[in-house]
Motif scaffolding. Structure first.
Motif, short mmCIF file in Angstrom:
data_model
loop_
_atom_site.label_atom_id
_atom_site.label_comp_id
_atom_site.label_asym_id
_atom_site.label_seq_id
_atom_site.Cartn_x
_atom_site.Cartn_y
_atom_site.Cartn_z
N GLY A 68 0.81 -1.20 0.00
CA GLY A 68 0.00 0.00 0.00
C GLY A 68 0.85 1.25 0.00
N LEU A 87 -3.84 3.96 1.44
CA LEU A 87 -4.44 2.83 0.76
C LEU A 87 -3.57 1.65 1.18
N TRP A 90 -3.34 -3.79 0.05
CA TRP A 90 -3.60 -3.98 -1.37
C TRP A 90 -3.40 -5.44 -1.72
N ALA A 97 -8.40 -3.30 -1.73
CA ALA A 97 -7.56 -2.59 -0.77
C ALA A 97 -8.47 -1.91 0.24
N VAL A 99 -8.97 1.80 2.49
CA VAL A 99 -8.62 3.22 2.52
C VAL A 99 -8.81 3.74 3.94
N LEU A 120 -7.00 9.93 -3.93
CA LEU A 120 -6.33 8.64 -3.72
C LEU A 120 -7.13 7.50 -4.35
N LEU A 121 -8.45 7.54 -4.21
CA LEU A 121 -9.30 6.50 -4.80
C LEU A 121 -9.21 6.54 -6.33
N TRP A 123 -6.65 7.45 -8.12
CA TRP A 123 -5.38 6.81 -8.45
C TRP A 123 -5.49 5.29 -8.29
N ALA A 124 -6.12 4.84 -7.22
CA ALA A 124 -6.22 3.41 -6.94
C ALA A 124 -7.04 2.68 -8.00
N LEU A 128 -4.15 1.01 -10.10
CA LEU A 128 -4.08 -0.35 -9.56
C LEU A 128 -5.20 -1.25 -10.08
N LEU A 130 -8.31 -1.47 -9.24
CA LEU A 130 -9.06 -2.10 -8.15
C LEU A 130 -10.50 -2.37 -8.55
N VAL A 133 -12.81 -1.30 -2.77
CA VAL A 133 -12.08 -0.64 -1.69
C VAL A 133 -12.97 -0.71 -0.46
#
Length: 192
Positions: A68, A87, A90, A97, A99, A120-121, A123-124, A128, A130, A133
């Motif tokens: 993370g 985050l 992961w 992941a 948060v 951040l979400l 980006w995730a 990533l 995802l 979350v």
């Protein structure tokens, strides 16, 4: 072998999210030594500055292990440290992941936690890839619950008496946000 997870630098209209630096130790200690800020936390306030050093080491380890990222949050207007977002846990196989966030009391009520977590979400979900979350909030922490709900999280259940801090037993709500429910930015306000 684990793959390191690069720590992103993210910018929003009012905030800068960045990797932690050793120079952040005093700010981290001040934040985590506040009994009021941590009243709904799953551990008591810090009393030793060495905890801040350990926190910073853990930030680096999370990235190196690929588990993370934890980002410092600065106000763009004056560069002041106001909190952090993370985050963690992961799992690339499950594309999931958790948060979390922690903000200084002076930053409460300004939408900073929502703005930082939204960045951040984004980006995730984008970087990533995802699918899910998850987040948890103490059932007494209505402000944190509102942040999660503004971000589109759905309350999925209650963990009964899952934390005992300084003899105080508390419950936590579990929230989930699925990729198909994710809205990168708030829906535009409708015209009157």
């Amino acid at each position: 072998m684990t793959t390191p997870l690069p720590t992103p630098s993210l910018q929003t209209a009012r905030l800068r999210l960045r990797a932690f630096q050793d120079a952040d130790a005093d700010d981290i200690f001040a934040l985590h030594s506040s009994a009021h800020v941590l009243r709904y936390w799953d551990s008591p306030p810090w009393t030793e500055r060495a905890r801040a050093e350990k926190f910073l080491t853990t930030c680096r380890q999370m990235s190196e292990e690929g588990s993370g990222v934890r980002l410092a949050v600065d106000r763009a207007s004056d560069g002041a440290f106001i909190g952090w977002c993370t985050l963690n846990r992961w799992n690339p196989d499950f594309r999931s992941a958790y948060v979390g966030y922690c903000f200084d009391e002076a930053a409460w009520g300004h939408g900073y936690a929502t703005e930082a977590a939204r960045a951040l979400l984004g980006w995730a979900f984008d970087t990533l890839d995802l699918n899910r979350v998850q987040a948890e909030a103490d059932t007494r922490n209505g402000a944190s619950a509102r942040v999660l709900e503004k971000l589109g999280f759905v309350r999925e259940g209650t963990l009964r008496e899952d934390c005992v801090v300084n003899g105080d037993v508390s419950d936590s709500w579990v929230y989930g946000l699925l990729r198909r429910e994710w809205q990168p930015s708030p829906a535009p306000a409708s015209a009157p």
